[in-house]
Design a protein around this motif. Sequence first.
Motif, PDB file in Angstrom:
ATOM      1  N   VAL A 204      -5.770  -4.549  -8.322  1.00 44.95           N
ATOM      2  CA  VAL A 204      -5.093  -3.344  -7.824  1.00 44.95           C
ATOM      3  C   VAL A 204      -5.892  -2.129  -8.262  1.00 44.95           C
ATOM      4  O   VAL A 204      -6.315  -2.028  -9.412  1.00 44.95           O
ATOM      5  CB  VAL A 204      -3.656  -3.251  -8.362  1.00 44.95           C
ATOM      6  CG1 VAL A 204      -3.040  -1.907  -8.012  1.00 44.95           C
ATOM      7  CG2 VAL A 204      -2.803  -4.372  -7.786  1.00 44.95           C
ATOM      8  N   HIS A 205      -6.096  -1.216  -7.334  1.00 48.23           N
ATOM      9  CA  HIS A 205      -6.824   0.011  -7.620  1.00 48.23           C
ATOM     10  C   HIS A 205      -5.937   1.208  -7.265  1.00 48.23           C
ATOM     11  O   HIS A 205      -5.359   1.266  -6.187  1.00 48.23           O
ATOM     12  CB  HIS A 205      -8.111   0.061  -6.800  1.00 48.23           C
ATOM     13  CG  HIS A 205      -8.866   1.341  -6.938  1.00 48.23           C
ATOM     14  ND1 HIS A 205      -9.607   1.643  -8.065  1.00 48.23           N
ATOM     15  CD2 HIS A 205      -8.986   2.409  -6.116  1.00 48.23           C
ATOM     16  CE1 HIS A 205     -10.159   2.834  -7.915  1.00 48.23           C
ATOM     17  NE2 HIS A 205      -9.802   3.322  -6.736  1.00 48.23           N
TER      18      HIS A 205
ATOM     19  N   ASP B  36       0.817   5.674  -0.390  1.00 48.78           N
ATOM     20  CA  ASP B  36       0.233   6.997  -0.552  1.00 48.78           C
ATOM     21  C   ASP B  36       1.317   7.898  -1.118  1.00 48.78           C
ATOM     22  O   ASP B  36       2.411   7.987  -0.553  1.00 48.78           O
ATOM     23  CB  ASP B  36      -0.257   7.568   0.784  1.00 48.78           C
ATOM     24  CG  ASP B  36      -1.439   6.793   1.346  1.00 48.78           C
ATOM     25  OD1 ASP B  36      -2.207   6.233   0.543  1.00 48.78           O
ATOM     26  OD2 ASP B  36      -1.583   6.754   2.582  1.00 48.78           O
TER      27      ASP B  36
ATOM     28  N   ILE C  13      -7.113  -4.141  -1.982  1.00 49.58           N
ATOM     29  CA  ILE C  13      -8.261  -3.378  -1.505  1.00 49.58           C
ATOM     30  C   ILE C  13      -8.895  -2.755  -2.738  1.00 49.58           C
ATOM     31  O   ILE C  13      -8.338  -1.840  -3.336  1.00 49.58           O
ATOM     32  CB  ILE C  13      -7.837  -2.299  -0.494  1.00 49.58           C
ATOM     33  CG1 ILE C  13      -7.125  -2.944   0.697  1.00 49.58           C
ATOM     34  CG2 ILE C  13      -9.025  -1.492  -0.017  1.00 49.58           C
ATOM     35  CD1 ILE C  13      -6.589  -1.948   1.695  1.00 49.58           C
TER      36      ILE C  13
ATOM     37  N   ASP D 101       0.838  -1.198   0.000  1.00 51.96           N
ATOM     38  CA  ASP D 101       0.000   0.000   0.000  1.00 51.96           C
ATOM     39  C   ASP D 101       0.873   1.249   0.000  1.00 51.96           C
ATOM     40  O   ASP D 101       1.819   1.367   0.769  1.00 51.96           O
ATOM     41  CB  ASP D 101      -0.913   0.027   1.225  1.00 51.96           C
ATOM     42  CG  ASP D 101      -2.027  -0.999   1.137  1.00 51.96           C
ATOM     43  OD1 ASP D 101      -2.121  -1.656   0.085  1.00 51.96           O
ATOM     44  OD2 ASP D 101      -2.786  -1.139   2.108  1.00 51.96           O
TER      45      ASP D 101
ATOM     46  N   THR E 120      -3.053   7.191  -4.552  1.00 50.23           N
ATOM     47  CA  THR E 120      -3.038   6.099  -3.581  1.00 50.23           C
ATOM     48  C   THR E 120      -3.062   4.788  -4.350  1.00 50.23           C
ATOM     49  O   THR E 120      -3.834   4.612  -5.292  1.00 50.23           O
ATOM     50  CB  THR E 120      -4.248   6.150  -2.625  1.00 50.23           C
ATOM     51  OG1 THR E 120      -5.458   6.091  -3.379  1.00 50.23           O
ATOM     52  CG2 THR E 120      -4.226   7.429  -1.800  1.00 50.23           C
ATOM     53  N   TYR E 121      -2.200   3.891  -3.927  1.00 46.44           N
ATOM     54  CA  TYR E 121      -2.063   2.581  -4.555  1.00 46.44           C
ATOM     55  C   TYR E 121      -2.473   1.538  -3.522  1.00 46.44           C
ATOM     56  O   TYR E 121      -1.913   1.497  -2.426  1.00 46.44           O
ATOM     57  CB  TYR E 121      -0.599   2.397  -4.978  1.00 46.44           C
ATOM     58  CG  TYR E 121      -0.187   1.008  -5.400  1.00 46.44           C
ATOM     59  CD1 TYR E 121      -0.227   0.628  -6.737  1.00 46.44           C
ATOM     60  CD2 TYR E 121       0.305   0.087  -4.473  1.00 46.44           C
ATOM     61  CE1 TYR E 121       0.194  -0.632  -7.136  1.00 46.44           C
ATOM     62  CE2 TYR E 121       0.723  -1.176  -4.856  1.00 46.44           C
ATOM     63  CZ  TYR E 121       0.666  -1.526  -6.192  1.00 46.44           C
ATOM     64  OH  TYR E 121       1.081  -2.774  -6.574  1.00 46.44           O
ATOM     65  N   ARG E 122      -3.476   0.751  -3.842  1.00 44.43           N
ATOM     66  CA  ARG E 122      -3.969  -0.254  -2.910  1.00 44.43           C
ATOM     67  C   ARG E 122      -3.920  -1.635  -3.539  1.00 44.43           C
ATOM     68  O   ARG E 122      -4.537  -1.876  -4.567  1.00 44.43           O
ATOM     69  CB  ARG E 122      -5.398   0.072  -2.449  1.00 44.43           C
ATOM     70  CG  ARG E 122      -5.477   1.341  -1.615  1.00 44.43           C
ATOM     71  CD  ARG E 122      -4.783   1.166  -0.278  1.00 44.43           C
ATOM     72  NE  ARG E 122      -4.860   2.350   0.543  1.00 44.43           N
ATOM     73  CZ  ARG E 122      -3.883   3.263   0.634  1.00 44.43           C
ATOM     74  NH1 ARG E 122      -2.774   3.109  -0.075  1.00 44.43           N
ATOM     75  NH2 ARG E 122      -4.017   4.303   1.435  1.00 44.43           N
TER      76      ARG E 122
END
Length: 269
Positions: free
Chosen positions: A241-242, A209, A225, A207, A220-222
């Motif tokens: 990945v979102h 930011d 999630i 994760d 933001t890389y999640r």
Amino acid sequence: MQHIYERAAKYTKLGSILIFGLYIVLVVIFRDVLLYDFETHFLIGFTVFILFSTSFVIQNAADKLPKEQQIDSEYYSAEFPIKELNFQRDVSIIPVTYLVSGRGERLYKIEPAKDHGVKKMLSAFEIFQKGMLIPITYNLKTMDDSIVSQFTLKNKLKFMQIKVYDHTKNHLSTVVMPPFSVKNRAIIFNANNEKILQMEAKSMYGDIDVDDSNGKRLATYRFGIFPYATHPAFEIQAVNVHVSLAHDLTHAQKLTFTALFYYWTGNVK
């Protein structure tokens, strides 16, 4: 959104047929050893049956999905107006990844540059996909095959480098990363080789930011999630990945983040 399901069904069925055909050939060639090996016959037959049956299950799921809507190619153009990145790996030998909407419609695609013929063919093997042995260039394109951006992955031994270009091959930025790291880390330089951003994952899970020097959130890389996890278009892939992008990013920043997060998503393995 049907595309991934249909391709998965096709390749699963093709895989079962190839396994069966290859096994028949092996039995003929090594008949003295394999002809009466009933345990192996059962295991191979069971595997082929499961794969073949799975292909029908996936195809049935594809048939139940609504038809993919035709996107507005004038809007999703080289201007690259999107505010989020949803990466979806295609089922293919040569790596192809789509940037899709929250409903699964394909907006853009990323694939090895066609003018690098040999390198494109080598990209079928994971060892070549990250540019670890030889540099490789990827094209970010619209769905009607107009170039939006190019980025080149290159192993500089002490670090990995991504050079990002726009559709006119004008150099926009350079990303520098350690070749191996428990946490994803990167430094971004502009076209004048001035350091503009530095980022590091919060944990080994990935994760991230991305904030500028004033603390403003840029992206933001999640990993894992995913806002659209319950949508059927994404259920076929185990991991999604979102990436959320700030609304006022420059064109160069959006293209740079797309290249960097593509590298990090696992679409390049």
